[in-house]
Enzyme design. Structure first.
Site, mmCIF file in Angstrom:
data_model
loop_
_atom_site.group_PDB
_atom_site.id
_atom_site.type_symbol
_atom_site.label_atom_id
_atom_site.label_comp_id
_atom_site.label_asym_id
_atom_site.label_seq_id
_atom_site.Cartn_x
_atom_site.Cartn_y
_atom_site.Cartn_z
ATOM 1 N N CYS A 123 1.013 -1.242 0.046
ATOM 2 C CA CYS A 123 -0.175 0.068 0.008
ATOM 3 C C CYS A 123 0.738 1.287 -0.047
ATOM 4 O O CYS A 123 0.355 2.219 -0.393
ATOM 5 C CB CYS A 123 -0.927 -0.072 1.226
ATOM 6 S SG CYS A 123 -1.865 -1.402 1.273
ATOM 7 N N HIS A 256 -3.243 7.116 2.401
ATOM 8 C CA HIS A 256 -3.500 5.729 1.782
ATOM 9 C C HIS A 256 -4.936 5.482 2.289
ATOM 10 O O HIS A 256 -5.185 5.627 3.558
ATOM 11 C CB HIS A 256 -2.553 4.750 2.332
ATOM 12 C CG HIS A 256 -3.019 3.403 1.971
ATOM 13 N ND1 HIS A 256 -3.646 3.033 0.968
ATOM 14 C CD2 HIS A 256 -3.336 2.197 3.041
ATOM 15 C CE1 HIS A 256 -3.906 1.850 0.782
ATOM 16 N NE2 HIS A 256 -3.700 1.227 1.963
ATOM 17 N N ASN A 286 -10.242 -0.414 -0.050
ATOM 18 C CA ASN A 286 -8.693 -0.120 0.013
ATOM 19 C C ASN A 286 -8.083 -0.774 -1.219
ATOM 20 O O ASN A 286 -8.288 -1.927 -1.281
ATOM 21 C CB ASN A 286 -8.207 -0.922 1.494
ATOM 22 C CG ASN A 286 -6.611 -0.952 1.368
ATOM 23 O OD1 ASN A 286 -5.902 -0.425 0.390
ATOM 24 N ND2 ASN A 286 -6.092 -1.176 2.526
HETATM 25 N N1 ACO Z 1 -18.484 -8.506 9.624
HETATM 26 C C1 ACO Z 1 -18.893 -8.572 10.799
HETATM 27 N N2 ACO Z 1 -18.003 -9.083 11.823
HETATM 28 C C2 ACO Z 1 -16.999 -9.110 11.706
HETATM 29 C C3 ACO Z 1 -16.315 -8.841 10.474
HETATM 30 C C4 ACO Z 1 -17.035 -8.380 9.237
HETATM 31 N N3 ACO Z 1 -16.637 -8.538 8.003
HETATM 32 N N4 ACO Z 1 -14.822 -8.862 10.332
HETATM 33 C C5 ACO Z 1 -14.635 -9.441 11.977
HETATM 34 N N5 ACO Z 1 -16.007 -9.301 12.497
HETATM 35 C C6 ACO Z 1 -16.194 -9.535 13.953
HETATM 36 C C7 ACO Z 1 -14.851 -10.217 14.545
HETATM 37 O O1 ACO Z 1 -14.999 -11.842 14.365
HETATM 38 C C8 ACO Z 1 -15.082 -9.808 16.100
HETATM 39 O O2 ACO Z 1 -16.052 -10.626 16.443
HETATM 40 P P1 ACO Z 1 -15.894 -11.268 18.014
HETATM 41 O O3 ACO Z 1 -15.792 -9.973 18.907
HETATM 42 O O4 ACO Z 1 -17.247 -11.971 18.318
HETATM 43 O O5 ACO Z 1 -14.783 -12.144 18.122
HETATM 44 C C9 ACO Z 1 -15.505 -8.634 15.987
HETATM 45 O O6 ACO Z 1 -16.073 -8.172 14.752
HETATM 46 C C10 ACO Z 1 -14.224 -7.582 16.163
HETATM 47 O O7 ACO Z 1 -13.129 -8.093 15.261
HETATM 48 P P2 ACO Z 1 -11.999 -7.049 15.420
HETATM 49 O O8 ACO Z 1 -10.949 -7.651 14.712
HETATM 50 O O9 ACO Z 1 -11.645 -6.871 16.787
HETATM 51 O O10 ACO Z 1 -12.632 -5.831 14.988
HETATM 52 P P3 ACO Z 1 -11.705 -4.385 14.698
HETATM 53 O O11 ACO Z 1 -12.413 -3.295 15.541
HETATM 54 O O12 ACO Z 1 -10.093 -4.288 15.180
HETATM 55 O O13 ACO Z 1 -11.873 -3.946 13.100
HETATM 56 C C11 ACO Z 1 -10.441 -4.016 11.288
HETATM 57 C C12 ACO Z 1 -11.318 -4.819 12.434
HETATM 58 C C13 ACO Z 1 -11.686 -3.187 10.540
HETATM 59 C C14 ACO Z 1 -9.644 -4.794 10.089
HETATM 60 C C15 ACO Z 1 -9.580 -3.033 11.885
HETATM 61 O O14 ACO Z 1 -8.518 -3.790 12.932
HETATM 62 C C16 ACO Z 1 -8.653 -2.331 11.097
HETATM 63 O O15 ACO Z 1 -9.223 -1.585 10.566
HETATM 64 N N6 ACO Z 1 -7.066 -2.738 11.012
HETATM 65 C C17 ACO Z 1 -6.530 -2.197 10.028
HETATM 66 C C18 ACO Z 1 -6.308 -2.827 9.022
HETATM 67 C C19 ACO Z 1 -6.381 -2.218 7.458
HETATM 68 O O16 ACO Z 1 -6.687 -1.102 7.447
HETATM 69 N N7 ACO Z 1 -5.811 -3.079 6.805
HETATM 70 C C20 ACO Z 1 -5.670 -2.594 5.441
HETATM 71 C C21 ACO Z 1 -4.529 -3.096 5.120
HETATM 72 S S1 ACO Z 1 -3.074 -2.373 5.542
HETATM 73 C C22 ACO Z 1 -3.154 -1.202 4.911
HETATM 74 O O17 ACO Z 1 -3.485 -0.695 3.869
HETATM 75 C C23 ACO Z 1 -2.508 -0.148 5.895
#
Ligand code: ACO
Length: 329
Positions: A123, A256, A286
């Protein structure tokens, strides 16, 4: 030897999104059929994403890059044969080799034997490519560069993994940069820390005619989130200091487009009003290396970014890699 009064300037921008626009509800419906549960509400609340575009089955990354490049070349008003440097930032190339940049050069019909190569910094790839092109132009080695971020991330998504497949989309963005005695790119900063390679990766390779390891994207979302907000602030400050500017001098921030929460946090830390940040993650998802040039092109074409304004771009992604550039548009 580099001439101190030689700059690289952005002459024109272009972008392309494949026709298949998939809303969160569309995706949730598709996933439900295979027993994977998600919702528009969850995706919007956690990421700010409402929709993404997916490439058609017969479209490759270089096809997307071609559309975006033609738009940028037209906007720049340059003869394609004058382009003596092509850099494509991508982690989803058409082939193991040759590079997507060489395939693009051929599709554009460019016959001048200028340099063409890919940059693989996930990215951060577009930020890396801009910094590399700027160095090559300011050194006098090359004069007119086509810089592209193009991705077909849908090909490496595991649609049984709801924690990643809802985040990414396909697309391409491009810019044409040319040597100029008027200020263009003012400063860049690039970094990497390979000790974090496992928190965001597609850990597979081709071996003996089959994929060894995994061909799907894997991510530790929370680790990525924490690292991203930290390095995005630092690298923005570093690039600004190198350019002898402060955040107040920045007309537009183009981070990004990974997640609205990461972007808003960066904007707050830099004490920039949120209105000065270009946001396309809601409509594009993304798109990895394509996200910054896609957002740049949107804001140039809708008239927000004007000639003479200062733009700060910054990327962060797998590797772990991060980088920023400040340029006068
Ligand atoms: N739909 C519904 N529920 C979901 C989904 C989904 N798509 N994905 C995860 N969940 C659930 C999980 O299973 C979890 O359930 P549980 O509590 O029963 O176990 C709950 O939602 C919370 O999951 P978390 O992983 O703790 O959610 P979080 O608040 O951390 O959000 C996310 C996840 C959006 C991926 C976040 O961590 C994030 O934005 N991280 C940055 C990642 C990113 O942007 N990556 C892009 C690539 S890297 C880059 O480009 C820089």
């Amino acid at each position: 030897m580099a001439q101190s009064n030689l700059y690289s300037r952005v002459l024109g921008t272009g972008s392309y999104l494949p026709a298949d626009r998939v809303t969160n509800q569309d995706l949730a419906d598709r996933l439900a059929k295979q027993g994977v549960e998600t919702s528009d509400e969850w995706i919007v609340a956690r990421t700010g994403i409402h929709a993404r575009h997916f490439a058609a089955a017969d479209q490759t990354t270089s096809d997307l890059a071609l559309f975006a490049s033609n738009n940028a070349i037209e906007a720049a008003g340059v003869d394609p044969q004058s382009i003596d440097l092509i850099i494509v930032a991508t982690s989803t190339p058409d082939f193991v080799f040759p590079s997507t940049a060489c395939l693009l050069q051929n599709k554009l019909g460019i016959k001048n034997n200028g340099a063409a190569f890919d940059v693989q910094a996930v990215c951060s790839g577009f930020a890396y490519a801009v910094a590399i092109a700027d160095s090559l132009i300011r050194s006098g080695a090359h004069r007119t560069a086509l810089i592209v971020g193009a991705e077909t991330f849908s090909r490496i998504l595991d649609f049984n993994d709801r924690t990643t497949c809802v985040l990414f989309g396909d697309g391409a963005g491009a810019i044409v940069m040319q040597a100029s005695d008027e200020p263009g790119v003012l400063a860049s900063a690039l970094h990497a820390d390979g000790s974090y390679s496992d928190i965001l990766c597609t850990p597979g390779n081709v071996n003996g005619g089959v994929v060894a390891g995994s061909a799907f994207l894997h991510m530790d979302g929370q680790a990525v989130f924490k690292l991203a907000v930290n390095v995005l602030e630092k690298v923005a400050v570093e690039a600004l200091e190198k350019a002898q500017l402060t955040a107040e001098d920045i007309d537009w921030l183009i981070p990004h487009q990974a997640n609205i929460r990461i972007m808003q946090s960066t904007c707050r830390k830099l004490r920039l009003p949120q209105e000065r940040m270009v946001v396309t993650v809601g409509e594009h998802g993304n798109t990895s290396a394509a996200s910054i040039p896609l957002a740049l092109d949107v804001a140039v074409r809708d008239g927000r970014i004007k000639r003479g304004q200062n733009v700060l771009i910054e990327g962060v992604g797998g590797g772990f890699t991060w980088g920023a550039s400040v340029f006068r548009y």
